[in-house]
Design a protein around this motif. Structure first.
Motif, PDB file in Angstrom:
ATOM      1  N   ALA A   1       0.956  -1.146   0.000  1.00  0.00           N
ATOM      2  CA  ALA A   1      -0.001  -0.264   0.021  1.00  0.00           C
ATOM      3  C   ALA A   1       0.955   1.157   0.055  1.00  0.00           C
TER       4      ALA A   1
ATOM      5  N   LYS B   1      -3.853   4.366   5.072  1.00  0.00           N
ATOM      6  CA  LYS B   1      -3.440   2.959   4.940  1.00  0.00           C
ATOM      7  C   LYS B   1      -2.827   2.172   6.269  1.00  0.00           C
TER       8      LYS B   1
ATOM      9  N   SER C   1      -3.489  -6.006   5.136  1.00  0.00           N
ATOM     10  CA  SER C   1      -4.018  -4.778   4.885  1.00  0.00           C
ATOM     11  C   SER C   1      -4.285  -3.958   6.196  1.00  0.00           C
TER      12      SER C   1
ATOM     13  N   SER D   1      -5.794  -0.582   6.627  1.00  0.00           N
ATOM     14  CA  SER D   1      -6.269   0.442   6.371  1.00  0.00           C
ATOM     15  C   SER D   1      -7.054   0.699   7.082  1.00  0.00           C
TER      16      SER D   1
ATOM     17  N   SER E   1     -11.421   4.271   3.466  1.00  0.00           N
ATOM     18  CA  SER E   1     -11.205   4.147   1.888  1.00  0.00           C
ATOM     19  C   SER E   1     -11.550   2.593   1.449  1.00  0.00           C
ATOM     20  N   GLU E   2     -10.692   1.922   0.727  1.00  0.00           N
ATOM     21  CA  GLU E   2     -10.610   0.629   0.481  1.00  0.00           C
ATOM     22  C   GLU E   2     -11.864   0.207  -0.204  1.00  0.00           C
TER      23      GLU E   2
ATOM     24  N   SER F   1     -10.171  -2.826  -3.089  1.00  0.00           N
ATOM     25  CA  SER F   1      -8.931  -3.123  -2.383  1.00  0.00           C
ATOM     26  C   SER F   1      -8.151  -4.144  -3.311  1.00  0.00           C
TER      27      SER F   1
ATOM     28  N   ALA G   1      -6.824  -8.642   7.305  1.00  0.00           N
ATOM     29  CA  ALA G   1      -7.154  -7.264   6.873  1.00  0.00           C
ATOM     30  C   ALA G   1      -8.041  -6.454   7.899  1.00  0.00           C
TER      31      ALA G   1
ATOM     32  N   ILE H   1     -13.725  -4.596   1.904  1.00  0.00           N
ATOM     33  CA  ILE H   1     -12.885  -5.883   2.335  1.00  0.00           C
ATOM     34  C   ILE H   1     -13.733  -7.013   2.946  1.00  0.00           C
TER      35      ILE H   1
END
Length: 372
Positions: free
Chosen positions: A197, A203, A272, A274, A277-278, A281, A296, A302
């Protein structure tokens, strides 16, 4: 004669939302359509498609902030639509959406593409734009779909969810990167936790480094490898945090790399972290396609990709303790991790392939007057 489609964006830099629009354009090209991409000169979208698609350069580079640019783009798109007589027009981002609606009138179905994390304004003007001027909306996540149906009263049958695709063959068949560990100064037997990322606050790499401090209490030889373009004063910030926490040797900033599939093949776990956002992904999709165990944060799209305990493990966004627990579970239960990785790979091949995306785009076109 091939059907004609126009894709319009004002994006100058490469973002997940821009990539989503380009993927739709490529899918339509794969269906045999004559695709034109309209964007300002110097746009990353135009650079990405190269010679794949026809290009039209918008005269107004900044329609979202400049009224004169906005009007210039409306006039340009109206003339282009009169000349080319497109069967379908796609807009990506808010200013092109309005530009296209004004330029087209009812000359072609307008299908808006929403792959970004910004919630649309729930105004009367926006309701009119979406409900009266737009034939359909293609979205990359259920959260965006809910924004449109609940917030703007757009009928659910006019919202089409298409998960962003990944190159499952490229990631699923990648060979290892034998020189990677040596180049990064990592021991041959160190379990690698890989995060791909950009190094940006959203992130969550600071959360991930805090989680890593707990991981190395139990797995002292584990190494966190951060792969991505530096943003916002990084990687100095996350490496400084690692120093404060006493785990600086366990955190490596590898920078931006072009051999991501090979890097992932070296990972014991991919993560991940984060915190927002995403809605697209791509990284998590690539982790799954590579057949790696995935941990994640549960943000954006996600949870639609990862079924907790089946295709990976989820943690609350911003929860360093939860992230650490999930990473340790993957490292300390290799059989369970392998089972989830295998299930993730099957999901990616079934749901995230380019072929699946192309078929999804075809189905949308059949509902919006784009029958070929």
């Amino acid at each position: 004669m091939a059907r004609r489609v126009l894709v319009v964006t004002d994006a100058m830099i490469w973002t997940a939302e821009t990539e989503y629009a380009v993927e739709v354009a490529r899918a339509e090209r794969a269906l045999g359509w004559d695709v034109t991409l309209a964007a300002p000169s110097g746009s990353a979208a135009l650079d990405a498609v190269g010679q794949e698609l026809s290009a039209a350069r918008l005269p107004g580079p900044n329609p979202s902030r400049s009224p004169s640019d906005f009007l210039a783009d409306v006039r340009f798109l109206s003339a282009l639509a009169s000349e080319k007589k497109f069967d379908v027009v796609h807009s990506s981002r808010s200013a092109p959406h309005t530009c296209c609606a004004l330029a087209l009138g009812r000359r072609a179905p307008l299908v808006h593409l929403r792959g970004g994390a910004q919630k649309p304004h729930e105004s009367a003007a926006n309701r009119f734009l979406y409900c009266r001027m737009t034939e359909a909306v293609i979205v990359s996540s259920r959260r965006i779909a809910t924004w449109l149906t609940a917030g703007l009263s757009l009928p659910s049958e006019r919202v089409h969810r298409l998960l962003a695709p990944v190159d499952v063959d490229r990631f699923g068949r990648a060979a290892g990167a034998p020189g990677l560990r040596l180049a990064l100064g990592v021991a041959p037997d160190a379990p690698l936790i890989v995060n791909v990322a950009r190094l940006s606050p959203v992130k969550g790499q600071h959360v991930l480094v805090r989680a890593m401090a707990r991981v190395v209490e139990k797995r002292q030889n584990a190494v966190l490898v951060l792969v991505g373009e530096p943003w916002s004063g990084e990687p100095a910030g996350v490496l400084g945090l690692a120093e404060e926490l006493g785990i600086r040797p366990s955190v490596v900033a590898a920078g931006r790399r072009d051999d991501i599939p090979s890097v992932l093949s070296e990972a014991a776990v991919c993560v991940s972290s984060s915190i927002g956002s995403e809605e697209n992904s791509r990284a998590v999709g690539e982790y799954m396609a590579a057949g790696r165990p995935v941990v994640a944060a549960s943000v954006g799209v996600i949870p639609e990709l990862i079924e907790d305990g089946v295709t990976g493990l989820l943690a609350r966004p911003g929860d360093a303790e939860g992230l650490a627990s999930a990473l340790l579970e993957m490292l300390e239960s290799p059989e369970s991790a392998a089972r989830m990785a295998s299930a993730a790979s099957r999901f990616a091949r079934r749901t995230l392939s380019q072929e699946s995306f192309v078929e999804g785009v075809r189905r949308v076109l059949e509902t919006t007057g784009g029958r070929g």
